[in-house]
Design a protein around this motif. Sequence first.
Motif, PDB file in Angstrom:
ATOM      1  N   ASP A 128       0.824  -1.210   0.000  1.00  0.00           N
ATOM      2  CA  ASP A 128       0.000   0.000   0.000  1.00  0.00           C
ATOM      3  C   ASP A 128       0.856   1.258   0.000  1.00  0.00           C
ATOM      4  O   ASP A 128       0.611   2.194  -0.756  1.00  0.00           O
ATOM      5  N   MET A 132       1.211   4.046  -3.175  1.00  0.00           N
ATOM      6  CA  MET A 132       0.670   5.401  -3.030  1.00  0.00           C
ATOM      7  C   MET A 132       1.714   6.467  -3.298  1.00  0.00           C
ATOM      8  O   MET A 132       1.437   7.478  -3.938  1.00  0.00           O
ATOM      9  N   ASN A 211      -2.843  11.675  -3.156  1.00  0.00           N
ATOM     10  CA  ASN A 211      -3.208  10.772  -2.069  1.00  0.00           C
ATOM     11  C   ASN A 211      -2.859  11.375  -0.725  1.00  0.00           C
ATOM     12  O   ASN A 211      -1.989  12.237  -0.629  1.00  0.00           O
ATOM     13  N   THR A 223     -12.550   5.221  11.138  1.00  0.00           N
ATOM     14  CA  THR A 223     -12.665   4.269  10.021  1.00  0.00           C
ATOM     15  C   THR A 223     -13.671   3.173  10.354  1.00  0.00           C
ATOM     16  O   THR A 223     -14.385   2.690   9.472  1.00  0.00           O
ATOM     17  N   LYS A 228     -15.007   1.290   7.271  1.00  0.00           N
ATOM     18  CA  LYS A 228     -13.896   1.170   6.326  1.00  0.00           C
ATOM     19  C   LYS A 228     -12.765   0.285   6.851  1.00  0.00           C
ATOM     20  O   LYS A 228     -11.713   0.204   6.221  1.00  0.00           O
ATOM     21  N   PHE A 234      -9.168   2.586   3.614  1.00  0.00           N
ATOM     22  CA  PHE A 234      -9.192   3.506   2.464  1.00  0.00           C
ATOM     23  C   PHE A 234     -10.542   4.204   2.375  1.00  0.00           C
ATOM     24  O   PHE A 234     -11.591   3.565   2.411  1.00  0.00           O
ATOM     25  N   SER A 236     -12.595   7.577   0.264  1.00  0.00           N
ATOM     26  CA  SER A 236     -12.559   8.668  -0.707  1.00  0.00           C
ATOM     27  C   SER A 236     -12.802   9.978   0.047  1.00  0.00           C
ATOM     28  O   SER A 236     -13.248   9.976   1.197  1.00  0.00           O
ATOM     29  N   GLU A 287      -8.202  10.758  -2.309  1.00  0.00           N
ATOM     30  CA  GLU A 287      -8.235   9.478  -1.602  1.00  0.00           C
ATOM     31  C   GLU A 287      -7.393   9.547  -0.331  1.00  0.00           C
ATOM     32  O   GLU A 287      -6.318  10.142  -0.306  1.00  0.00           O
ATOM     33  N   TRP A 289      -5.868   7.208   3.059  1.00  0.00           N
ATOM     34  CA  TRP A 289      -5.605   5.880   3.644  1.00  0.00           C
ATOM     35  C   TRP A 289      -5.315   6.061   5.128  1.00  0.00           C
ATOM     36  O   TRP A 289      -4.324   6.687   5.499  1.00  0.00           O
ATOM     37  N   SER A 291      -3.935   4.329   7.823  1.00  0.00           N
ATOM     38  CA  SER A 291      -3.071   3.139   7.855  1.00  0.00           C
ATOM     39  C   SER A 291      -3.212   2.305   9.119  1.00  0.00           C
ATOM     40  O   SER A 291      -2.967   1.100   9.111  1.00  0.00           O
TER      41      SER A 291
END
Length: 509
Positions: A128, A132, A211, A223, A228, A234, A236, A287, A289, A291
């Motif tokens: 990942d 990115m 990103n 999240t 998510k 991830f 949007s 986007e 992320w 982590s």
Amino acid sequence: MAVRRFAVIDVGSYESEMKIFEVSSKGLVEVDHIRQVLELGRDTYRTGSVSFETIEALCNILYRFGMIMKEYRVEDYRAKATSAIREAKNSHMVLDRVRVKTGLDIKVLSNSEQRFLCFKALASKANDFHKMIQKPTAIVDVTSGSVQISLYDKDVLVITQNIRLGSLRLREMLDRKELDWQHMGQVMEELINNDFETFQKMFLKEKEIKNMIVVGDYIAYFTRFAHKEEAGGFLSREEFMEYYRKLEGLSPLQVAGKLNIPVEHASLLVPSLLIYKKALDYTQTEEMWASGVRLCDGIAASYAQKHCNLGFSHDFTKDILNTSYNLAKRYKGNTGHTELLEMGVMAIYDAMKKYHGLGKRERLLLQIATILHDCGKYISMTQPGECSYNIIMATEIIGLSHNEREIVANVVRYNTREFDYKSGTDKTMSNNMYLTVAKLTAILRIANAMDRSHRQKLKKMKVFLKQEELIIQVETLEDISLELALFSQKADFFEEVYGVRPVLKRISR
């Protein structure tokens, strides 16, 4: 290697936590994770020091951590502390009290060391992270004490900056009874806007960030709320804003009820989300992320790299050098001169290996010092050494420890200034640091003298040892009277440090 137990302790600004891992040649496996809330940062950010009562509470927590380590038969550990102790006026007293009462030795991380460990934790999720950062990517790392914004592009670190607007620090700055939570949110937003606007003007400009990687202790709650976790964190831009609006304007108590989390955690999640939201606004990222990495994961990844030969697909040395090149560019360094100087110092360093007794890491420090050797001229032509020292010490180079940055800054300072022999006796530097600075300075001085005119007359060179002389053989048809005169002056210090006389020899073909 056989399986062994290893523990990581993070003494944070809001809570202390410990993770226990099983370490083998296959890598790391997490066995247990213990967290205990203790707001060290509340004392430091409000009063500048940690109170006696808080120190006692910390000792009790760490003593229990020590007992758990014994139950697990842990063979090794690493204990680190961050900004709450790093910024405390009584930090040495805190660390000594902990050592005496618990037997645990805690190392205080500089901000750059802390963020570097975060990068290692991200790099351990190789697929990942690597994917990115091929495109312009912002890493927004929100801790209790500050925010670190780092920009990656085409697999290398471009810039990183620290802003003192962490979740706990923000909360403590604005913890006033006359402010209800809605007004406090508005004031937080004004504070954040000011610093983010400055960052945008200075470093983003026309950059189009594709990103965003967000790091933080409480982002996992969000999240999970946004469903998510199954997608690896991830989101949007639209998804983040959709769920952010559901929490916007709510008090920590209301957020805690909505997310089914402790109120104390909600009180830090709310300012963290506001910071992430502002980062999205200013970068227009599409986007994100989340982590899920924590400082403990970075400490563990670093340990596994050293003791289990765990490799990273990402080249962190390349990041360090790229940051240095960008810094030199910002202060109008002479590119042609620096490139020739790099070639010279590396050749001399390698030829002198059996005399200096230093390794690859010191070679890297010399290379960085060479890249940054004249950055101070941007401020002052008469005191470039002192100005360069101040620039380097005021600039974070992620991947270097504070002591390593001190070595680089001093090598650059003494490149043009008389060497300070007292620094080896008055303990402003450790003995090892002092000797390293002297050895690297001696090399940089003679290499710099070889291009004093900045005209790159000596592009072809060969460096080798012959008895008690270091022969630097150069091929040129140009007049090098200036270089020969200055080289002779710098050779005295080199001989004093190494016991070897450098000799510049010209050949013509």
